[in-house]
Motif scaffolding. Sequence first.
Motif, PDB file in Angstrom:
ATOM      1  N   LEU A 252      -0.726  -1.994  -8.210  1.00  0.00           N
ATOM      2  CA  LEU A 252      -0.442  -0.584  -7.924  1.00  0.00           C
ATOM      3  C   LEU A 252      -1.672   0.120  -7.349  1.00  0.00           C
ATOM      4  O   LEU A 252      -1.584   0.856  -6.359  1.00  0.00           O
ATOM      5  CB  LEU A 252       0.029   0.121  -9.198  1.00  0.00           C
ATOM      6  CG  LEU A 252       1.396  -0.308  -9.738  1.00  0.00           C
ATOM      7  CD1 LEU A 252       1.672   0.345 -11.086  1.00  0.00           C
ATOM      8  CD2 LEU A 252       2.502   0.061  -8.749  1.00  0.00           C
ATOM      9  N   VAL A 253      -2.833  -0.104  -7.971  1.00  0.00           N
ATOM     10  CA  VAL A 253      -4.063   0.542  -7.513  1.00  0.00           C
ATOM     11  C   VAL A 253      -4.430   0.053  -6.114  1.00  0.00           C
ATOM     12  O   VAL A 253      -4.761   0.854  -5.225  1.00  0.00           O
ATOM     13  CB  VAL A 253      -5.222   0.285  -8.506  1.00  0.00           C
ATOM     14  CG1 VAL A 253      -6.553   0.741  -7.917  1.00  0.00           C
ATOM     15  CG2 VAL A 253      -4.959   0.998  -9.826  1.00  0.00           C
ATOM     16  N   ALA A 254      -4.379  -1.261  -5.893  1.00  0.00           N
ATOM     17  CA  ALA A 254      -4.760  -1.822  -4.590  1.00  0.00           C
ATOM     18  C   ALA A 254      -3.823  -1.344  -3.483  1.00  0.00           C
ATOM     19  O   ALA A 254      -4.274  -1.031  -2.370  1.00  0.00           O
ATOM     20  CB  ALA A 254      -4.760  -3.350  -4.660  1.00  0.00           C
ATOM     21  N   SER A 255      -2.515  -1.272  -3.765  1.00  0.00           N
ATOM     22  CA  SER A 255      -1.566  -0.826  -2.731  1.00  0.00           C
ATOM     23  C   SER A 255      -1.738   0.656  -2.426  1.00  0.00           C
ATOM     24  O   SER A 255      -1.597   1.076  -1.266  1.00  0.00           O
ATOM     25  CB  SER A 255      -0.132  -1.125  -3.163  1.00  0.00           C
ATOM     26  OG  SER A 255       0.175  -0.489  -4.396  1.00  0.00           O
ATOM     27  N   LEU A 256      -2.072   1.468  -3.437  1.00  0.00           N
ATOM     28  CA  LEU A 256      -2.308   2.895  -3.199  1.00  0.00           C
ATOM     29  C   LEU A 256      -3.599   3.114  -2.402  1.00  0.00           C
ATOM     30  O   LEU A 256      -3.674   3.997  -1.550  1.00  0.00           O
ATOM     31  CB  LEU A 256      -2.366   3.641  -4.541  1.00  0.00           C
ATOM     32  CG  LEU A 256      -1.027   3.814  -5.261  1.00  0.00           C
ATOM     33  CD1 LEU A 256      -1.234   4.403  -6.641  1.00  0.00           C
ATOM     34  CD2 LEU A 256      -0.078   4.703  -4.453  1.00  0.00           C
ATOM     35  N   ARG A 260      -2.579   3.415   3.921  1.00  0.00           N
ATOM     36  CA  ARG A 260      -2.598   3.596   5.377  1.00  0.00           C
ATOM     37  C   ARG A 260      -2.718   2.264   6.125  1.00  0.00           C
ATOM     38  O   ARG A 260      -2.642   2.227   7.360  1.00  0.00           O
ATOM     39  CB  ARG A 260      -3.758   4.503   5.777  1.00  0.00           C
ATOM     40  CG  ARG A 260      -3.579   5.955   5.305  1.00  0.00           C
ATOM     41  CD  ARG A 260      -4.757   6.811   5.734  1.00  0.00           C
ATOM     42  NE  ARG A 260      -4.575   8.192   5.303  1.00  0.00           N
ATOM     43  CZ  ARG A 260      -5.493   9.149   5.444  1.00  0.00           C
ATOM     44  NH1 ARG A 260      -6.667   8.854   6.031  1.00  0.00           N
ATOM     45  NH2 ARG A 260      -5.259  10.377   5.026  1.00  0.00           N
ATOM     46  N   VAL A 261      -2.913   1.182   5.397  1.00  0.00           N
ATOM     47  CA  VAL A 261      -3.076  -0.133   6.030  1.00  0.00           C
ATOM     48  C   VAL A 261      -1.724  -0.670   6.479  1.00  0.00           C
ATOM     49  O   VAL A 261      -0.717  -0.544   5.769  1.00  0.00           O
ATOM     50  CB  VAL A 261      -3.754  -1.128   5.048  1.00  0.00           C
ATOM     51  CG1 VAL A 261      -3.769  -2.536   5.634  1.00  0.00           C
ATOM     52  CG2 VAL A 261      -5.162  -0.658   4.720  1.00  0.00           C
ATOM     53  N   LEU A 292      10.570  -4.081  -1.158  1.00  0.00           N
ATOM     54  CA  LEU A 292       9.424  -3.348  -1.720  1.00  0.00           C
ATOM     55  C   LEU A 292       8.149  -3.656  -0.944  1.00  0.00           C
ATOM     56  O   LEU A 292       7.089  -3.952  -1.503  1.00  0.00           O
ATOM     57  CB  LEU A 292       9.242  -3.706  -3.201  1.00  0.00           C
ATOM     58  CG  LEU A 292      10.473  -3.473  -4.102  1.00  0.00           C
ATOM     59  CD1 LEU A 292      10.295  -4.164  -5.448  1.00  0.00           C
ATOM     60  CD2 LEU A 292      10.712  -1.992  -4.291  1.00  0.00           C
ATOM     61  N   SER A 293       8.248  -3.582   0.373  1.00  0.00           N
ATOM     62  CA  SER A 293       7.154  -4.014   1.238  1.00  0.00           C
ATOM     63  C   SER A 293       5.887  -3.175   1.075  1.00  0.00           C
ATOM     64  O   SER A 293       4.798  -3.625   1.436  1.00  0.00           O
ATOM     65  CB  SER A 293       7.609  -3.998   2.700  1.00  0.00           C
ATOM     66  OG  SER A 293       8.041  -2.688   3.072  1.00  0.00           O
ATOM     67  N   PHE A 294       6.016  -1.955   0.535  1.00  0.00           N
ATOM     68  CA  PHE A 294       4.824  -1.136   0.336  1.00  0.00           C
ATOM     69  C   PHE A 294       3.803  -1.854  -0.537  1.00  0.00           C
ATOM     70  O   PHE A 294       2.586  -1.754  -0.319  1.00  0.00           O
ATOM     71  CB  PHE A 294       5.198   0.209  -0.302  1.00  0.00           C
ATOM     72  CG  PHE A 294       4.010   1.040  -0.686  1.00  0.00           C
ATOM     73  CD1 PHE A 294       3.330   1.796   0.271  1.00  0.00           C
ATOM     74  CD2 PHE A 294       3.546   1.060  -1.996  1.00  0.00           C
ATOM     75  CE1 PHE A 294       2.221   2.554  -0.080  1.00  0.00           C
ATOM     76  CE2 PHE A 294       2.439   1.819  -2.351  1.00  0.00           C
ATOM     77  CZ  PHE A 294       1.774   2.570  -1.384  1.00  0.00           C
ATOM     78  N   LEU A 295       4.284  -2.602  -1.523  1.00  0.00           N
ATOM     79  CA  LEU A 295       3.377  -3.295  -2.444  1.00  0.00           C
ATOM     80  C   LEU A 295       2.618  -4.420  -1.744  1.00  0.00           C
ATOM     81  O   LEU A 295       1.564  -4.848  -2.222  1.00  0.00           O
ATOM     82  CB  LEU A 295       4.171  -3.854  -3.632  1.00  0.00           C
ATOM     83  CG  LEU A 295       4.849  -2.812  -4.531  1.00  0.00           C
ATOM     84  CD1 LEU A 295       5.694  -3.496  -5.593  1.00  0.00           C
ATOM     85  CD2 LEU A 295       3.824  -1.894  -5.184  1.00  0.00           C
ATOM     86  N   ALA A 313     -10.203  -7.739  -7.735  1.00  0.00           N
ATOM     87  CA  ALA A 313      -8.743  -7.757  -7.909  1.00  0.00           C
ATOM     88  C   ALA A 313      -8.139  -6.357  -7.891  1.00  0.00           C
ATOM     89  O   ALA A 313      -6.921  -6.217  -7.746  1.00  0.00           O
ATOM     90  CB  ALA A 313      -8.378  -8.448  -9.218  1.00  0.00           C
ATOM     91  N   TRP A 314      -8.970  -5.323  -8.052  1.00  0.00           N
ATOM     92  CA  TRP A 314      -8.468  -3.949  -7.969  1.00  0.00           C
ATOM     93  C   TRP A 314      -8.376  -3.466  -6.520  1.00  0.00           C
ATOM     94  O   TRP A 314      -7.884  -2.372  -6.253  1.00  0.00           O
ATOM     95  CB  TRP A 314      -9.347  -3.010  -8.786  1.00  0.00           C
ATOM     96  CG  TRP A 314      -9.276  -3.304 -10.260  1.00  0.00           C
ATOM     97  CD1 TRP A 314     -10.096  -4.107 -10.979  1.00  0.00           C
ATOM     98  CD2 TRP A 314      -8.292  -2.814 -11.172  1.00  0.00           C
ATOM     99  NE1 TRP A 314      -9.698  -4.159 -12.305  1.00  0.00           N
ATOM    100  CE2 TRP A 314      -8.590  -3.358 -12.446  1.00  0.00           C
ATOM    101  CE3 TRP A 314      -7.189  -1.965 -11.054  1.00  0.00           C
ATOM    102  CZ2 TRP A 314      -7.829  -3.086 -13.582  1.00  0.00           C
ATOM    103  CZ3 TRP A 314      -6.436  -1.684 -12.185  1.00  0.00           C
ATOM    104  CH2 TRP A 314      -6.761  -2.243 -13.424  1.00  0.00           C
ATOM    105  N   ARG A 315      -8.861  -4.293  -5.587  1.00  0.00           N
ATOM    106  CA  ARG A 315      -8.774  -3.968  -4.168  1.00  0.00           C
ATOM    107  C   ARG A 315      -7.908  -4.959  -3.400  1.00  0.00           C
ATOM    108  O   ARG A 315      -7.259  -4.589  -2.414  1.00  0.00           O
ATOM    109  CB  ARG A 315     -10.176  -3.939  -3.546  1.00  0.00           C
ATOM    110  CG  ARG A 315     -11.027  -2.766  -3.980  1.00  0.00           C
ATOM    111  CD  ARG A 315     -12.363  -2.755  -3.271  1.00  0.00           C
ATOM    112  NE  ARG A 315     -13.107  -1.558  -3.566  1.00  0.00           N
ATOM    113  CZ  ARG A 315     -12.983  -0.402  -2.909  1.00  0.00           C
ATOM    114  NH1 ARG A 315     -12.118  -0.327  -1.911  1.00  0.00           N
ATOM    115  NH2 ARG A 315     -13.703   0.652  -3.230  1.00  0.00           N
ATOM    116  N   LEU A 316      -7.913  -6.214  -3.833  1.00  0.00           N
ATOM    117  CA  LEU A 316      -7.168  -7.258  -3.121  1.00  0.00           C
ATOM    118  C   LEU A 316      -6.472  -8.168  -4.129  1.00  0.00           C
ATOM    119  O   LEU A 316      -7.119  -8.749  -5.006  1.00  0.00           O
ATOM    120  CB  LEU A 316      -8.114  -8.077  -2.242  1.00  0.00           C
ATOM    121  CG  LEU A 316      -7.470  -9.213  -1.437  1.00  0.00           C
ATOM    122  CD1 LEU A 316      -6.460  -8.661  -0.423  1.00  0.00           C
ATOM    123  CD2 LEU A 316      -8.535 -10.039  -0.734  1.00  0.00           C
ATOM    124  N   CYS A 317      -5.162  -8.272  -4.005  1.00  0.00           N
ATOM    125  CA  CYS A 317      -4.363  -9.093  -4.920  1.00  0.00           C
ATOM    126  C   CYS A 317      -3.721 -10.241  -4.139  1.00  0.00           C
ATOM    127  O   CYS A 317      -3.549 -10.173  -2.921  1.00  0.00           O
ATOM    128  CB  CYS A 317      -3.270  -8.249  -5.585  1.00  0.00           C
ATOM    129  SG  CYS A 317      -3.893  -6.815  -6.468  1.00  0.00           S
TER     130      CYS A 317
END
Length: 570
Positions: A252-256, A260-261, A292-295, A313-317
């Motif tokens: 959730l954090v990484a996708s938020l 804009r990516v 759910l492509s936003f994730l 892991a909080w930036r890239l999953c």
Amino acid sequence: MADEDKYTKDGTTDFRNNPANKKETGSWRACPYILGNECCERLAYYGINTNLVNYLKFQLNQSSVEAVSNVTNWSGTCYVTPLIGAFLADAFFGRYWTIASFSIIYVFGMTILTLSASLHGLKPPCNDNNICHPMGLQTGVFYVGLYLIALGTGGIKPCVSSFGADQFDDSDESEKKSKSSFFNWFYFSINIGALVASTVLVWVQTNVGWGWGFGIPAVAMAVAVVTFFSGTKLYRNQRPGGSPLTRICQVLVASLRKFRVQVPADKSFLHETAEEESSISGSRKLDHTDQLSFLDKAAVETQSDGIKGSVDAWRLCTVTQVEELKSIIRLLPIWATGIIFTTFYSQMGTLFVLQGNTMDLQMGSSFEIPSASLSLFDTLSVIFWVPVYDRLIVPLARRFTGHRNGFTQLQRMAIGLAISIFAMLAAGTLELVRLRMVRRHGFYEHKHVPMSIFWQVPQYFIIGCAEVFTFVGQLEFFYEQAPDGMRSLCSALSLSTVALGNYLSSLLVNIVADVSTRDGKPGWIPDNLNYGHLHYFFWFLAVLSVLNLGAYLLVAKWYTYKKSIGPSTP
């Protein structure tokens, strides 16, 4: 057997934490200990739950609405605490040690409950008219024991069915087929325990005393603990994969952070480990899905992610981590439709019992059957339908559907939801007929109407049939569709529908009681049901069930099955 075929391929280990040997561990050889444990534990649970409304009403001197609310609130708590046990099992302890630890808490709770109904000073005093007046300490001790049981069951319920399924290796085709059958027999063992509780224990509580009535389930729970430990050397254990909630939050954090990516059209560019296994201990990789492509933004590699160094892991999953969260989100609509089913299922331990209290309890010339014992017909129905489903319905359905289990789990649950509607219609119709007899003959102040309690049998039997389709299908569905590292959590999520169903039942009962008693009216559910309209409430639940079935069919059509990458991919 070749050396590479000697061990399981699903990452399970034996009690020494070595790779599990197929010939020495797991499969049906380990299941008797798990099924025996579940049978005894359910005997203990239903030994309390089945007749609890009568204990609260007559021993703790509570009103009908108060007693019903307290039973459903406690039952609901018993199905919320599994979220705690599931988290601990998946993140830290594994299913084996979670079951073992919480079983001991359960035994303590049963012991306190037994003492509260047995010891002078803790047992509520009653006068010559059998009207009891409990003091605050006595009520408090009783509830301490009751809610310790709720905590204890929280570590057992979400783990034991998954732990049993862990005994079957998906990479072995014969064991994989046995897994579906295991869920049927698992539910069968639950109802063997419930059968003894609704017959022997309810009779003991009613005719011998509550001390013995609670003491026997306490002994059964101790036997459950011993049975479980006896099979230790035969069990296959899945390693805990770390905190599933942390992984969800990271996605959730990484996708938020990357809202804009742009997600690349070629999903092979999304981040995933190069190794054959996923970065999550004990889990297979999951293939990418388009929903759910936003994730997916959480798995998009950017220059600031430090791919060549250590990855935050909080930036890239990984794709697998993202798909874990997608799997949970896709389960939620199916999960939500289970709440209404468990709302009316909870009526068996509350309003069905109070309805039965008003009817003729005589069986023969001298024996009086306790109203709570009628739940044995629900249990007998399950015991009847499980082997019929497993041995007759599945092979027959397989010829028409081509599915190895006869029906998909979603189809199985839909059939159960449809059947359940008729249970509420039967209960409402019976109450209407009973009230017409009351009004025709003026039986308003009669404790028992001359109408046999066995007229309740159809509503119990229909619910039992619905259970075999809905609850067993739900158990298997949430296990199969759960990511490997979240199976206990998803089992707990499945069980939480029972909690919310009980809470919803409590809420509806209180709202109906409040609204229908205005202007001096007795309401739908008064203490003396002969003045009420209980059939309105049952029919109201039937309407909710019809609407719920329609919603279920829509979300089931939308559902996308998870795609695992590995030897056990369906």
